[in-house]
Design a protein around this motif. Structure first.
Motif, PDB file in Angstrom:
ATOM      1  N   MET A  72      39.289  50.155  60.882  1.00  0.00           N
ATOM      2  CA  MET A  72      38.544  50.811  61.982  1.00  0.00           C
ATOM      3  C   MET A  72      39.446  50.912  63.222  1.00  0.00           C
ATOM      4  N   THR A 118      40.809  51.046  67.074  1.00  0.00           N
ATOM      5  CA  THR A 118      40.423  50.190  68.195  1.00  0.00           C
ATOM      6  C   THR A 118      40.005  51.040  69.399  1.00  0.00           C
ATOM      7  N   GLU A 133      41.574  47.249  73.797  1.00  0.00           N
ATOM      8  CA  GLU A 133      42.359  46.053  73.502  1.00  0.00           C
ATOM      9  C   GLU A 133      42.774  45.399  74.810  1.00  0.00           C
ATOM     10  N   GLU A 144      36.570  47.134  68.145  1.00  0.00           N
ATOM     11  CA  GLU A 144      36.717  48.287  67.250  1.00  0.00           C
ATOM     12  C   GLU A 144      35.670  49.344  67.574  1.00  0.00           C
ATOM     13  N   ARG A 145      35.998  50.590  67.238  1.00  0.00           N
ATOM     14  CA  ARG A 145      35.056  51.682  67.512  1.00  0.00           C
ATOM     15  C   ARG A 145      33.782  51.507  66.704  1.00  0.00           C
ATOM     16  N   GLN A 153      31.387  49.460  67.335  1.00  0.00           N
ATOM     17  CA  GLN A 153      30.788  48.133  67.445  1.00  0.00           C
ATOM     18  C   GLN A 153      29.907  48.018  68.680  1.00  0.00           C
ATOM     19  N   THR A 180      30.461  53.176  71.070  1.00  0.00           N
ATOM     20  CA  THR A 180      30.886  51.780  71.118  1.00  0.00           C
ATOM     21  C   THR A 180      30.308  51.169  72.396  1.00  0.00           C
TER      22      THR A 180
END
Ligand SMILES: Nc1ncnc2c1ncn2[C@@H]1O[C@H](COP(=O)(O)OP(=O)(O)OP(=O)(O)O)[C@@H](O)[C@H]1O
Length: 305
Positions: A1, A3, A6, A29-30, A32, A185
């Motif tokens: 997946m 990111t 970060e 992560e995308r 989430q 996200t």
């Protein structure tokens, strides 16, 4: 997946005081809902300001979609601040339009998105009112509408349910679940354990500027709180001896009570406790493994302090 965000080794201090953030590292992560959980003063809002480029990290780096924050990446991020960012002499409708324009929107697209997000937060019928005429929960919902009008890929929500009534809280939590279902996200900042447990796919725990651990709820419970807690309140004067508890770990002993760690679902332990203390037990509380315990195990502090 891929990111979405970060954060690498980020440290920060205000005015050369002691660090408020110290080497914070995590990735989101995308798709989430990432929950950042920590007590008051942990450094959550300071971290959000760094993520958004409002404060500059003393050390470390932040990347969005694999790039440093730029005007282009900024348009892909929505922010719902903890302190309400509303214009009190404009109607709710004009508040949302205003934030849309700030994000470069105009014309039919802006009008359509304004309607969509006001519908989404359940305020379309009340759009003509100014925020001062709204309840606390309605203001929070309008704050969300303003933060997502430009249809961002990622939304940061900083304590979006503070001070709202249970009905609005539920509405907000359901809206966040809908955003997730639509592929957005969400970075969800909170000190409410129950909300983070309900919503978040991945959870990071922060305290005193240190990122203590991260993972799914199951991973965190497995690593840091594999056992349940039994808390006993006993009649005044009852003494508790470690031998009475057949080697169970005593977490806290106080006048008139004791908390012990017990393997989850082991009923023979419950029987042992009942037999040993019998009618001296005034209250028996069984607390299954949860985030509160993860936090307690890592810091020896309650999350709600
Ligand atoms: N502008 C500032 N100047 C100096 N110190 C600050 C400033 N803003 C925050 N702090 C301090 O930094 C620490 C972290 O505060 P921060 O607001 O980031 O925590 P938080 O986890 O968001 O707390 P809360 O849940 O109460 O919002 C606290 O000790 C706070 O007093």
């Amino acid at each position: 997946m891929p990111t979405a965000l970060e954060c690498r080794n980020v440290s920060f201090r205000y005015h050369k005081r002691r660090p408020v953030l110290d080497g914070v590292t995590f990735a989101v992560e995308r798709g989430q809902i990432f929950g950042l959980l920590g007590p008051n003063g942990a450094g959550k809002s300071t971290l959000v300001k760094i993520l958004l480029g409002l404060n500059r990290a003393g050390e470390g780096s932040v990347t969005w979609f694999g790039e440093p924050l730029t005007t282009r990446t900024r348009r892909r991020i929505g922010y719902v601040p903890q302190d309400l960012a509303l214009l009190y002499d404009l109607s709710a409708h004009d508040n949302v339009r205003f934030f849309g324009r700030l994000n470069g929107m105009s014309g039919k697209h802006l009008e359509e998105r304004t309607r969509t997000v006001l519908d989404f937060v359940g305020l379309w019928d009340e759009r003509g009112k100014q925020p001062g005429e709204y309840s606390g929960g309605m203001k929070r919902r309008l704050n969300i509408a303003c933060g997502i009008v430009h249809d961002p890929d990622v939304v940061i929500m900083d304590e979006p349910t503070v001070g709202v009534d249970p009905q609005s809280r539920n509405h907000i939590l359901e809206s966040i679940e809908t955003l997730r279902d639509q592929g957005t996200t969400v970075v969800y900042i909170s000190h409410y354990m129950e909300e983070v447990e309900r919503l978040c796919t991945t959870i990071g725990v922060i305290d005193e500027g240190t990122y203590l651990c991260g993972g799914t709820l199951e991973e965190l419970l497995h690593a840091h709180a594999p056992e349940a807690i039994v808390d006993l309140e006993l009649t005044t004067g009852t003494t508790v001896d470690a031998d009475d508890l057949a080697g169970l770990e005593i977490l806290e002993q106080r006048s008139g009570g004791v908390s012990v760690s017990v393997p989850e679902g082991q009923l023979d332990v419950m029987r042992l406790i009942a037999d040993r203390f019998d009618d001296k037990v005034q209250r028996f509380t069984y607390i299954p493994p949860n985030l509160e315990q993860v936090f307690f195990r890592l810091t020896k502090k309650a999350l709600r302090d």
